[in-house]
Design a protein around this motif. Structure first.
Motif, PDB file in Angstrom:
ATOM      1  N   LYS A 307      33.063  34.903  59.255  1.00  6.92           N
ATOM      2  CA  LYS A 307      34.635  35.207  59.206  1.00  6.92           C
ATOM      3  C   LYS A 307      34.625  35.530  57.851  1.00  6.92           C
ATOM      4  O   LYS A 307      35.109  34.654  57.056  1.00  6.92           O
ATOM      5  N   GLY A 308      34.629  36.825  57.653  1.00  3.98           N
ATOM      6  CA  GLY A 308      34.647  37.234  56.143  1.00  3.98           C
ATOM      7  C   GLY A 308      35.088  38.375  55.683  1.00  3.98           C
ATOM      8  O   GLY A 308      35.749  39.251  56.526  1.00  3.98           O
ATOM      9  N   VAL A 309      34.736  38.791  54.405  1.00  3.18           N
ATOM     10  CA  VAL A 309      35.187  39.813  53.582  1.00  3.18           C
ATOM     11  C   VAL A 309      34.159  40.578  52.951  1.00  3.18           C
ATOM     12  O   VAL A 309      33.323  40.006  52.714  1.00  3.18           O
ATOM     13  N   ALA A 310      34.181  42.109  52.996  1.00  2.00           N
ATOM     14  CA  ALA A 310      33.292  42.461  52.049  1.00  2.00           C
ATOM     15  C   ALA A 310      33.967  43.420  50.829  1.00  2.00           C
ATOM     16  O   ALA A 310      34.514  44.395  51.396  1.00  2.00           O
ATOM     17  N   ASN A 311      33.641  43.301  49.826  1.00  2.00           N
ATOM     18  CA  ASN A 311      34.618  43.794  48.762  1.00  2.00           C
ATOM     19  C   ASN A 311      33.697  44.166  47.588  1.00  2.00           C
ATOM     20  O   ASN A 311      32.438  43.623  47.439  1.00  2.00           O
ATOM     21  N   HIS A 312      34.195  45.280  46.730  1.00  2.00           N
ATOM     22  CA  HIS A 312      33.703  45.187  45.503  1.00  2.00           C
ATOM     23  C   HIS A 312      34.167  43.927  44.543  1.00  2.00           C
ATOM     24  O   HIS A 312      34.820  43.372  44.919  1.00  2.00           O
ATOM     25  N   HIS A 313      33.568  44.176  43.327  1.00  2.00           N
ATOM     26  CA  HIS A 313      33.533  43.032  42.515  1.00  2.00           C
ATOM     27  C   HIS A 313      34.665  42.653  41.663  1.00  2.00           C
ATOM     28  O   HIS A 313      34.699  41.532  40.878  1.00  2.00           O
ATOM     29  N   ASP A 314      35.513  43.736  41.465  1.00  2.00           N
ATOM     30  CA  ASP A 314      36.522  43.509  40.323  1.00  2.00           C
ATOM     31  C   ASP A 314      37.568  42.537  40.858  1.00  2.00           C
ATOM     32  O   ASP A 314      37.583  41.998  42.042  1.00  2.00           O
ATOM     33  N   LEU A 315      38.315  41.957  39.960  1.00  2.00           N
ATOM     34  CA  LEU A 315      39.206  40.584  40.062  1.00  2.00           C
ATOM     35  C   LEU A 315      40.538  41.211  39.735  1.00  2.00           C
ATOM     36  O   LEU A 315      41.183  40.393  38.958  1.00  2.00           O
ATOM     37  N   GLY A 316      41.164  42.588  40.324  1.00  2.00           N
ATOM     38  CA  GLY A 316      42.413  42.401  39.918  1.00  2.00           C
ATOM     39  C   GLY A 316      42.738  43.167  38.854  1.00  2.00           C
ATOM     40  O   GLY A 316      42.049  43.886  38.070  1.00  2.00           O
ATOM     41  N   ALA A 317      44.023  42.576  38.207  1.00  2.00           N
ATOM     42  CA  ALA A 317      44.409  43.064  36.726  1.00  2.00           C
ATOM     43  C   ALA A 317      43.368  42.800  35.510  1.00  2.00           C
ATOM     44  O   ALA A 317      43.304  43.301  34.455  1.00  2.00           O
ATOM     45  N   ILE A 318      42.501  42.045  35.893  1.00  2.00           N
ATOM     46  CA  ILE A 318      41.342  41.838  34.596  1.00  2.00           C
ATOM     47  C   ILE A 318      40.120  42.731  34.698  1.00  2.00           C
ATOM     48  O   ILE A 318      39.137  42.616  34.088  1.00  2.00           O
ATOM     49  N   GLY A 319      40.180  43.317  35.819  1.00  2.00           N
ATOM     50  CA  GLY A 319      38.895  44.356  36.166  1.00  2.00           C
ATOM     51  C   GLY A 319      37.932  43.490  36.506  1.00  2.00           C
ATOM     52  O   GLY A 319      37.886  42.591  37.353  1.00  2.00           O
ATOM     53  N   ALA A 320      36.858  44.187  36.091  1.00  2.00           N
ATOM     54  CA  ALA A 320      35.439  43.363  36.461  1.00  2.00           C
ATOM     55  C   ALA A 320      35.188  42.212  35.554  1.00  2.00           C
ATOM     56  O   ALA A 320      34.034  41.513  35.733  1.00  2.00           O
ATOM     57  N   ALA A 321      35.733  41.756  34.626  1.00  2.00           N
ATOM     58  CA  ALA A 321      35.456  40.760  33.678  1.00  2.00           C
ATOM     59  C   ALA A 321      35.563  39.237  34.584  1.00  2.00           C
ATOM     60  O   ALA A 321      36.481  39.356  35.445  1.00  2.00           O
ATOM     61  N   VAL A 322      34.408  38.675  34.083  1.00  2.00           N
ATOM     62  CA  VAL A 322      34.222  37.556  35.262  1.00  2.00           C
ATOM     63  C   VAL A 322      34.724  36.182  34.501  1.00  2.00           C
ATOM     64  O   VAL A 322      34.290  35.743  33.310  1.00  2.00           O
ATOM     65  N   TYR A 323      35.906  35.555  35.069  1.00  2.00           N
ATOM     66  CA  TYR A 323      36.322  34.263  34.651  1.00  2.00           C
ATOM     67  C   TYR A 323      36.176  33.594  35.811  1.00  2.00           C
ATOM     68  O   TYR A 323      36.662  33.701  37.056  1.00  2.00           O
ATOM     69  N   ASP A 324      35.977  32.156  35.603  1.00  2.00           N
ATOM     70  CA  ASP A 324      35.590  31.231  36.831  1.00  2.00           C
ATOM     71  C   ASP A 324      36.787  31.088  37.482  1.00  2.00           C
ATOM     72  O   ASP A 324      36.976  31.044  38.715  1.00  2.00           O
ATOM     73  N   PHE A 325      37.957  30.896  36.846  1.00  2.00           N
ATOM     74  CA  PHE A 325      39.253  30.547  37.584  1.00  2.00           C
ATOM     75  C   PHE A 325      39.641  31.736  38.474  1.00  2.00           C
ATOM     76  O   PHE A 325      40.241  31.482  39.585  1.00  2.00           O
ATOM     77  N   SER A 326      39.277  32.966  38.119  1.00  2.00           N
ATOM     78  CA  SER A 326      39.902  34.028  38.933  1.00  2.00           C
ATOM     79  C   SER A 326      39.058  34.236  40.116  1.00  2.00           C
ATOM     80  O   SER A 326      39.570  34.328  41.116  1.00  2.00           O
ATOM     81  N   ILE A 327      37.996  33.704  40.147  1.00  2.00           N
ATOM     82  CA  ILE A 327      37.044  33.506  41.161  1.00  2.00           C
ATOM     83  C   ILE A 327      37.379  32.582  42.192  1.00  2.00           C
ATOM     84  O   ILE A 327      37.682  32.529  43.457  1.00  2.00           O
ATOM     85  N   GLU A 328      37.613  31.358  41.438  1.00  2.00           N
ATOM     86  CA  GLU A 328      38.118  30.087  42.325  1.00  2.00           C
ATOM     87  C   GLU A 328      39.629  30.293  43.174  1.00  2.00           C
ATOM     88  O   GLU A 328      39.349  29.897  44.125  1.00  2.00           O
ATOM     89  N   ARG A 329      40.332  30.941  42.494  1.00  2.00           N
ATOM     90  CA  ARG A 329      41.620  31.183  43.158  1.00  2.00           C
ATOM     91  C   ARG A 329      41.394  32.194  44.285  1.00  2.00           C
ATOM     92  O   ARG A 329      42.045  32.034  45.393  1.00  2.00           O
ATOM     93  N   LEU A 330      40.305  33.269  44.258  1.00  2.00           N
ATOM     94  CA  LEU A 330      39.986  33.831  45.511  1.00  2.00           C
ATOM     95  C   LEU A 330      39.454  32.921  46.628  1.00  2.00           C
ATOM     96  O   LEU A 330      40.078  33.208  47.692  1.00  2.00           O
ATOM     97  N   PHE A 331      38.624  32.160  46.227  1.00  2.00           N
ATOM     98  CA  PHE A 331      38.095  31.178  47.034  1.00  2.00           C
ATOM     99  C   PHE A 331      39.172  30.384  48.102  1.00  2.00           C
ATOM    100  O   PHE A 331      39.275  30.149  48.946  1.00  2.00           O
ATOM    101  N   LYS A 332      39.954  29.776  47.172  1.00  2.00           N
ATOM    102  CA  LYS A 332      41.009  28.828  47.424  1.00  2.00           C
ATOM    103  C   LYS A 332      41.638  29.879  48.495  1.00  2.00           C
ATOM    104  O   LYS A 332      42.392  29.181  49.476  1.00  2.00           O
TER     105      LYS A 332
END
Length: 798
Positions: A307-332
């Motif tokens: 039961k999932g999503v298929a998305n491109h890799h950007d993280l909203g307002a920070i664009g493609a920059a990778v921060y752990d907490f941005s990803i963590e809040r997505l998983f939560k």
């Protein structure tokens, strides 16, 4: 998650104390300049006027939106950029190998060191290790210069620059190779698990000394549960030597699953004459994955449906920059709505993403690329045919220890044209797939491979071709891949199975506007599951200005749920649920990959014009719903579970609007199981602040998201609040971006300290300083009471 990170830090400290490898985060103290700057690679170049930045950095999200720009690339300019950093070598590095590890440079780039080009990163979603050893100087400054370009032929927003972490690594000449530990669990029972560990060694070619390899297995809390050692083979003349260690047995293993993502660590060390030459720790999970046409997918012997999503890799307002907490809040957020799966469309995501998927119990279909093309739709600096044999080892070896990864996807939508399907062998990519599959299994024989299919008919038939609605033969390549992945077209999967009953069917993309139809339209007993395409808003692939990207989604780019998210939750979760949503005007539909996509706009507030007649939905997984307005019942309606077009979605037509309260009561077996209420809000008078990160760390890499709401005197969100919202941040953090969730915005998120209210919402994103301390954020808006939030960052090493 924090306990696991602490354990890894303690193990790493132990390795450093034994004079093995050192790993230093190299993200701080860089300079940046947009454009292709002449002589920027040279040591004596003057970069004092450049912008000071810390990594990760997406320079494309910082550029203005351009109306005449490429809508598929997010209306951003396609440009170049240069980064530079100066450092001094430590004398303790003498006699060691010194590397810079780049996890990615978008879209592609070059790495220069002390005036010489040492590396080209031709496919920016994958990293590389740059050997600095021979050009290091110890008596003066060393200069790193990195060139980046966003001019590749991508068809979505990529971001630009050094968008992931960089590390400086020192290790002995005899050491564990890059991504050189491979761990899998070939036999798993409740009583015991066999753990297979393979170690790749550099610097030992042709040598005949004794070299001991030791592997120590620990639980999440650091308890040693198994260990094994062996000697490396002598006299092997290969550059990198692979050593399969003796079987390691873990008694009574704690299995990794979506609900209980138990993890272990394997500390692998190389020892010679009592000295530790190298030490590396890898995290892994003990679990089994099975695919079959009889049951689809099993995890640890139990049937599971993706039961999932298929998305491109950007993280909203920070664009493609990778921060752990941005990803963590997505998983939560996804976890709270019942999701268990993500497909990394159409490229490898960051290492951080997979580490967090491991920790949050998500199942990942890990994808290598979009098209196997020489030019069209290909973002690489060089053609696919010149890069694939380099890409696959880096990708597989980087990701293969993650228990979250269940399937390798080698490509996407290749049958649009022959030239997009790899080598020109006249078979719609079948030969290319077989070659890639062999290379993939060279580095990981434990997982199956797939390719996501579109067009969804044999002979590349699409809706515009005659025969599309009469010829239901599946695409040629899907008959060869180990799992048959189809983008959309769930209605004809049964016909595909008539053609070949041995297909293992996975819906790699599902339409969001069809809501629950793609989910309930699949055979859950026999099929693998689905991923909703664009379930979260992303930049690029816009169907027209001023929209900046895809917004036919269940969550906006700030991860605020749209009302439809609750309908999906009603199917994905067993917890009783009911949610009221009002249908608005302005339906938007368009054709996309042989499907109609779009969105019927709905909202969940109760502020409307007087005497309006409204059409409503109540989303529920209960047996029935009774609707009330200001205490008066509007009747009871049953959940039409026997009709997938109506299941969990009850329509209420011509509901007369009255200010006050509307609420829905859901019942199952005659008992109330859930309730949802909307109230008419008053005038906005105040501001409500909601910080998300309750374990905010110093160290310069952790983020704090502060959600901001305009509220009335009773604390209710005021959906139609207007005006500017201002943010002032002081203390041990900086304001990284300001957002309001509006996908039609013309503002640059990193510029200024304000935004407009959008549906009563705004958001500030803060980046912690390297040192711990107190942080104050002051939020104000005209005619609203100012709100102040005081926080602190804890020591990153605690």
């Amino acid at each position: 998650m924090r306990k696991m990170l602490l354990l890894l830090c303690l193990i790493l400290v132990g390795c450093v104390q034994m004079h093995a490898r050192t790993v230093e985060l190299f993200n701080f103290g860089w300079t940046f300049q947009s454009g292709n700057v002449e002589k920027a690679s040279q040591v004596d170049f003057d970069d004092r006027d450049w912008k000071s930045i810390d990594l990760p950095h997406d320079y494309q999200i910082e550029q203005p939106w351009i109306k005449k720009g490429n809508s598929q690339r997010g209306f951003k300019a396609l440009t170049d950029g240069w980064y530079r950093k100066t450092f001094y070598a430590d004398s303790s590095w003498i006699g060691k190998k010194v590397y810079l590890d780049f996890e990615g440079v978008m879209v592609w780039g070059e790495v220069w060191f002390n005036g010489k080009k040492l590396a080209e990163m031709d496919y920016g979603y994958l990293g590389c290790e740059v050997d600095l050893t021979d050009r290091l100087v110890y008596d003066k400054k060393n200069v790193i210069a990195v060139y980046s370009s966003t001019k590749g032929n991508s068809r979505w927003y990529t971001g630009g620059g050094i968008f992931r972490d960089v590390h400086l690594i020192t290790r002995n000449p005899i050491s564990i190779a890059r991504h050189g530990v491979f761990i899998h669990t070939p036999v798993v029972t409740k009583e015991k698990a066999d753990v297979a560990v393979q170690v790749e060694i550099d610097g030992f070619s042709g040598k005949h000394q004794d070299l001991e390899i030791l592997a120590v297995i620990r639980t999440q809390d650091g308890k040693v549960v198994a260990k094994e050692k062996c000697l490396a083979p002598k006299g092997i003349r290969l550059k990198t030597i692979e050593v399969k260690m003796p079987k390691i047995t873990v008694e009574h293993p704690m299995l990794w699953s979506c609900d209980a993502p138990n993890l272990y660590t394997a500390e692998v060390s190389l020892r010679q004459e009592g000295e530790t030459l190298d030490c590396l720790t890898e995290t892994f999970g003990i679990r089994t994955i099975e695919f079959s046409p009889d049951f689809g997918l099993k995890l640890n012997g139990e049937k599971i449906f993706l039961k999932g999503v298929a998305n491109h890799h950007d993280l909203g307002a920070i664009g493609a920059a990778v921060y752990d907490f941005s990803i963590e809040r997505l998983f939560k957020r996804l976890k709270a709505f019942g999701y268990n799966h993500i497909r990394t469309s159409h490229n490898p995501y960051s290492s951080s993403f997979l580490k967090l998927a491991d920790q949050y119990g998500f199942l990942v279909v890990d994808e290598l690329a979009d098209k196997w093309s020489e030019k069209s739709y290909w973002p690489g600096r060089k053609p696919f045919s010149q890069l694939w044999y380099k890409m696959i080892p880096e990708w597989i070896k980087r990701d293969r220890n993650h228990p979250s990864v269940i399937l390798w996807s080698l490509g996407n939508e290749l049958q649009m044209r022959e030239d997009l399907a790899g080598f020109q062998t006249g078979d719609w990519g079948v030969t290319t797939y077989k070659i890639l599959d062999v290379m993939t299994k060279r580095y990981d024989p434990t997982r199956k491979t797939t390719v996501a299919m579109y067009p969804s008919r044999a002979n590349a038939l699409s809706r515009k071709n005659s025969g599309f609605n009469t010829n239901f033969s599946p695409p040629e390549l899907s008959l060869v891949t180990e799992v048959a992945s189809y983008n959309y077209q769930y209605e004809v999967y049964s016909k595909y199975l008539e053609h070949d009953p041995n297909l293992i069917v996975y819906q790699s993309e599902a339409t969001t506007n069809d809501l629950l139809l793609p989910y309930y339209g699949m055979d859950h007993n026999r099929m693998v599951g689905l991923a909703y395409w664009g379930g979260i808003e992303y930049w690029g692939e816009s169907n027209g200005w001023p929209k900046k990207g895809w917004n036919f989604s269940f969550f906006n780019h700030a991860l605020e749920p749209n009302p439809e998210a609750y309908l999906i939750k009603s199917a994905f979760c067993e917890t009783p649920l009911v949610h009221i949503t009002v249908i608005e005007k302005g339906t938007e539909l368009l054709e996309w990959n042989d499907n109609v996509v779009g969105r019927v706009p709905v909202t969940s507030h109760w502020n409307w014009e007087k005497r309006a007649n409204l059409n409503l939905y109540t989303y529920t997984n209960a047996d029935e719903v009774e609707l009330f307005i200001n205490g008066k019942s509007l009747g009871i309606q049953k959940n039409a579970r026997d009709t997938i077009h109506k299941r969990n979605k009850i329509l209420w037509q011509n509901v007369p609007y009255e200010p006050g309260r509307i609420w829905a009561v859901a019942r199952s077996a005659g008992k109330q199981v859930a309730i949802h209420t909307l109230e008419t809000s008053g005038k906005a008078v105040g501001i409500k602040l909601v910080p998300e990160n309750d374990t905010w760390r110093s160290g310069g890499m952790d983020l704090q998201y502060v959600r901001v709401y305009a509220v009335d005197r009773k604390g209710r969100v005021v959906h139609d609040a207007e005006g500017e919202v201002f943010f002032e941040v002081s203390g041990a953090a900086q304001l990284l971006a300001v957002d309001n969730g509006d996908h039609f915005t013309d503002r640059v998120f990193s510029e200024g300290n304000s935004t407009k209210w959008h549906r009563g919402f705004a958001m500030a994103i803060l980046r912690s300083s390297q040192q711990p301390g107190n942080v104050k954020i002051r939020v104000s808006s005209k005619n609203l009471s100012t709100e102040i939030l005081r926080m602190s960052t804890s020591n990153a090493n605690n």
